[in-house]
Scaffold this motif. Structure first.
Motif, short mmCIF file in Angstrom:
data_model
loop_
_atom_site.label_atom_id
_atom_site.label_comp_id
_atom_site.label_asym_id
_atom_site.label_seq_id
_atom_site.Cartn_x
_atom_site.Cartn_y
_atom_site.Cartn_z
N PRO A 201 0.90 -1.29 -0.07
CA PRO A 201 -0.13 -0.19 0.23
C PRO A 201 0.81 1.31 -0.14
CG PRO A 201 0.08 -0.94 2.34
CD PRO A 201 0.74 -1.87 1.45
N ILE A 202 0.32 2.23 -0.67
CA ILE A 202 0.89 3.59 -0.58
C ILE A 202 -0.05 4.61 -0.84
CG2 ILE A 202 1.42 3.48 -3.31
CD1 ILE A 202 4.24 4.81 -2.69
N VAL A 203 0.42 5.84 -0.35
CA VAL A 203 -0.57 6.91 -0.39
C VAL A 203 0.03 8.23 -1.22
CG1 VAL A 203 -2.04 8.72 0.75
CG2 VAL A 203 -1.75 6.46 1.85
N LEU A 204 -0.86 8.57 -2.39
CA LEU A 204 -0.20 9.76 -3.25
C LEU A 204 -0.75 10.88 -3.17
CD1 LEU A 204 0.69 7.55 -6.36
CD2 LEU A 204 2.14 7.77 -4.44
N LYS A 205 -0.35 12.01 -3.81
CA LYS A 205 -0.96 13.15 -3.64
C LYS A 205 -1.75 13.20 -5.06
CE LYS A 205 0.59 15.93 -0.42
NZ LYS A 205 -0.23 16.66 0.73
#
Length: 860
Positions: A273-277
């Protein structure tokens, strides 16, 4: 020999030779180059169901296309704005709206007068002030929105054509369908799945910054693991579902993604999992080229990309302003890598890594070079047929055709002796000319098309039977042999013409409203009708004209199945009328149930998928059923194809696009039942949009053909004849539908094709009887309508029996030997031919009597 007959013979020989030239490239593959260059280069094309390949119907996402283009404009605006404004500014994007926030009024003026003037595609929606902050909201102009809507399909089509050209598929067909769909046909593919991945991949390349603050605040891996273990969501669930579940954890200006990698040793897909702008820093719009290169440190392939001059400047600016941060490379909603920016990068070069195989890297480079699709495409229909199933279909189709044709030839030759042999020669020429015309028109021969040829053989006998039976009648009046022969041809011409035109109307309407292979069937049937009219009337007559002019004797000898029939058919009109009414009401009930979705509808009309799975050992249906149910797959049907280690899996679904669902089904089977080593030999996916269109077109085809029949026969006879024939045809459709409904058989598009085919067949019978009614009215006097109908039906009864027998030879051979693909189609035809014969005798004429109120019609 007269000049007229010589010209006829020369014309026939010319047609035979010319047809041979048209067919030569099809049956002689190694022709010299000069032949294809100077004589004829075309050949008979085989459909996907015979050759194997892919048939796709794609629909671009219009909203996403506008959003992508809007975001590109915003990036260009920001690049120019950075050079002009004196203070920092902020921008937030929500679909087709962007709000720019400025601290200084001068920056607003510069933004409006110096930046936006260069972007006619962008318009100011509103301008307002909140405290000391000045806000300007912009959106796409109406002109640009209209432009995107008008040109999106063309853009998508060109990108797909570039990809197909680079992939190296010969004879590809890529065309528009309506205002919002594209049809792609790729015949003869050895690796259909790879082609679908290349064509359907959006290849939307985006560069986004990682939201480090959220990543530090949330332990994403622990959170994702807990959600999966609690059963709230599956790890393989679509990314949209994950975003809904995690919406309370992720800030409004950020978005959840997965970094997807593959373990090269085990082949296992690893998802992190990863969170991007949300803000897109750079897109693949500025991509110049893409190539596969090898990393010398680990010998793994990666995709090297290079931006054009404009993209290089943007990329340099991004890397200069964000040193020390991670920049994620996102391809079609999947994060391929998120490296740390160590320094400003000039030259506009970047790498896409992700544990690719060489083929995966090559395919990715291919789609990037060919250009990203301006929007994602939904696969609304996917018919994938492996070459092995195509070869099997050809083999079974040929066997069925040979058996049916042999039965017709043997029967006709025995029953009509020398004249029967002449009719057989005409039938052979019928098929010969038909194939030549299909080659000339570059039409595609499909499996239903082969069925049409087989049926045309049986139906083609009908014209000769009409002539021979009429010759028999003329001989009974005391005419000489040749006088009876030529009178037989003369008196049957109108009947044969009317019968062929009614079937032609049906097949033309089927072509207008049909799709895919059904259209192939309609084309084959239409051409065969026209060719049969020529061979039956023109070709066979030449033989008798030659004997007559040479002064040779010819003795007409026919076998007689029923001598002087004199049945009282009208005696049974009431009980048969009651039987027909009951079956028609059941048929109406079945149709209502079908429209409500409660009948056994095929995926043509419900949406869903059919997968032909072959395995290395005999499939256990119970085990398969249990495995699918345990993994949440519902509303499916399994069918074992005997002696072939093959299973037919049908899954109904109301989703618009089914690609993800099909991939999930296949992964479930391979994961839980590895011993079977399932492989997909054919696949058909039909989304809800296509299924609704097909249902609509099927209804229009039936209603349109009935209306065409009524109008034509009203013109040829009178309006009551047209209505009676139309009602009798509708009865045949309803009764066949009723029997299929009662048997629990599947109602699909091929079944609708069968209904329309038998409607044409039934009409032929009805028109023959109606023609005889008109003729008898002009020759004899009758006490009542019953007497007229009985005599007319008895006059043509032998022809009716022989025609239904020869036609049944074709449909029964398809049913017994044609294979699983068209078994139900052949069953519907077999039932329909019997029902059509019954209705033409016991229903059409009594209906005529009712409409005329028992009074004999008058003809001039």
């Amino acid at each position: 020999m007269s000049l007229k007959l010589k010209l006829k013979i020369l014309f026939l020989l010319f047609l035979i030779g010319f047809a041979g030239l048209l067919l030569l490239p099809t049956f002689v593959p190694n022709l010299p180059p000069w032949f294809k260059k100077y004589v004829y280069r075309g050949e008979l094309k085989l459909g996907l169901d015979l050759k194997g390949g892919v048939h796709l119907v794609l629909q671009p996402d219009m909203d996403k296309a506008m959003q992508n283009q809007f975001e590109n404009y915003i990036q260009d605006i920001k690049a120019q704005l950075n050079k002009l404004v004196s203070s920092t500014y902020d921008v937030s994007i929500d679909r087709l709206s962007a709000v720019f926030k400025f601290k200084d009024q001068k920056d607003v003026v510069a933004f409006k007068e110096e930046v936006l003037k260069g972007f006619k595609e962008i318009t100011i929606a509103k301008e307002y002030q909140e405290g000391s902050v000045f806000l300007v909201e912009v959106t796409l102009s109406k002109t640009q929105i209209d432009y995107i809507k008008e040109n999106l399909l063309t853009q998508v089509l060109e990108v797909i054509r570039n990809r197909v050209d680079q992939f190296g598929v010969s004879e590809a067909v890529i065309t528009k369908q309506g205002k919002d769909k594209i049809v792609v046909q790729l015949p003869g593919l050895r690796d259909p799945e790879r082609a679908i991945n290349i064509i359907g991949q959006t290849a939307q390349l985006e560069f986004r910054l990682v939201d480090e603050e959220t990543m530090q605040r949330l332990d994403l891996e622990v959170l994702v693991r807990s959600l999966v273990e609690s059963g709230k969501i599956s790890l393989d669930a679509p990314i949209e579902e994950w975003r809904k579940v995690l919406s309370s954890y992720i800030p409004q200006d950020s978005q959840f993604y997965f970094v997807v990698e593959k373990d090269r040793e085990t082949g296992k897909v690893i998802k992190k999992p990863i969170v991007l702008k949300k803000e897109v820093m750079l897109t693949g719009t500025y991509l110049k080229t893409a190539q596969v290169r090898i990393n010398p440190q680990n010998n793994e392939p990666y995709v090297w990309i290079q931006f054009d001059s404009r993209g290089a400047k943007i990329f340099e600016l991004i890397t200069a302003e964000n040193v020390g941060r991670r920049l994620a490379i996102v391809l079609d909603e999947v994060v391929r890598s998120a490296p740390v920016i160590k320094e400003k990068i000039s030259g506009g070069e970047a790498q896409i890594t992700g544990s690719f195989s060489m083929q995966e890297a090559s395919d990715l480079a291919l789609v990037l070079r060919a250009g990203a699709l301006p929007a994602p495409v939904k696969i609304l229909q996917n018919i994938t047929i492996g070459p092995s199933l195509g070869a099997d279909s050809i083999k079974k189709g040929i066997i069925a055709g040979l058996i049916g044709a042999t039965a017709v030839i043997v029967f006709t030759s025995i029953y009509y002796k020398i004249s029967g042999v002449i009719a057989v020669i005409a039938l052979v020429l019928n098929v010969y000319f038909l194939l030549a015309l299909l080659s000339a028109f570059q039409a595609t021969l499909t499996l239903p098309g082969i069925a049409g040829i087989i049926l045309s053989i049986g139906m083609g006998v009908d014209s000769n039977v009409l002539i021979f039976e009429r010759i028999r009648e003329e001989l009974r009046t005391g005419r000489t042999e040749f006088s009876a022969i030529f009178q037989g041809y003369s008196r049957t011409f109108v009947t044969i013409f009317d019968a062929h035109v009614t079937v032609l109307i049906t097949s033309l309407i089927l072509f207008i409203f049909g799709t895919g292979p059904i259209r192939g069937f309609a084309v084959t049937l239409s051409i065969s009708i026209l060719v049969n009219l020529f061979t039956a009337i023109f070709v066979t007559k030449i033989f008798y004209e030659y004997l007559y002019e040479k002064g040779k004797e010819f003795k007409v000898k026919f076998f007689e199945l029923i001598k002087n029939p004199n049945f009282n058919f009208m005696k049974f009109k009431k009980p048969f009328a009651i039987l027909s009414l009951i079956l028609s009401l059941i048929g109406c009930l079945g149709m209502v149930q079908a429209f409500l979705g409660k009948a056994n509808l095929g995926i043509d009309f419900t949406g869903g998928t059919i997968i032909y799975l072959s395995s290395e050992k005999t499939p256990n249906l119970e085990l398969l059923r249990k495995t699918l149910e345990e993994n949440g797959i519902k509303d499916f049907m399994l069918q074992d194809i005997k002696k072939e280690n093959m299973v037919l899996l049908k899954v109904k679904s109301s989703k618009e696009s089914l690609t993800d669902e099909v991939n999930y089904i296949l992964s479930v089977l391979n994961k839980n039942l590895p011993d079977y080593k399932f492989s997909v030999v054919a696949k058909e996916e039909i989304g809800s949009t296509i299924s609704k269109e097909l249902k609509h077109k099927a209804a229009l085809a039936i209603l349109g053909s009935l209306l065409g029949i009524i109008v034509y026969l009203a013109f040829r006879f009178n309006v009551y004849f047209g209505i009676a024939a139309g009602l009798a045809t509708l009865h045949d459709v309803l009764v066949t539908f009723a029997l299929f409904y009662l048997l629990g058989k599947e109602i699909n598009l091929l079944f609708i094709t069968a209904l329309l085919t038998l409607a044409g067949y039934s009409l032929t019978d009805t028109v023959v009887i109606f023609d005889r009614i008109r003729e008898n009215l002009q020759k004899y006097s009758f006490a009542n309508f019953d007497q007229l109908i009985n005599k007319s039906i008895n006059d043509v009864f032998s022809r009716t029996i022989i025609t239904v027998l020869t036609t049944l030879f074709g449909s029964l051979s398809l049913l017994l030997f044609g294979g699983v693909v068209i078994r139900d189609f052949a069953l519907a035809l077999t039932i329909g031919f019997i029902v059509g014969t019954y209705s033409s005798i016991f229903l059409a004429s009594p209906l005529l009597q009712v409409l005329h109120k028992g009074k004999l019609p008058q003809f001039k």
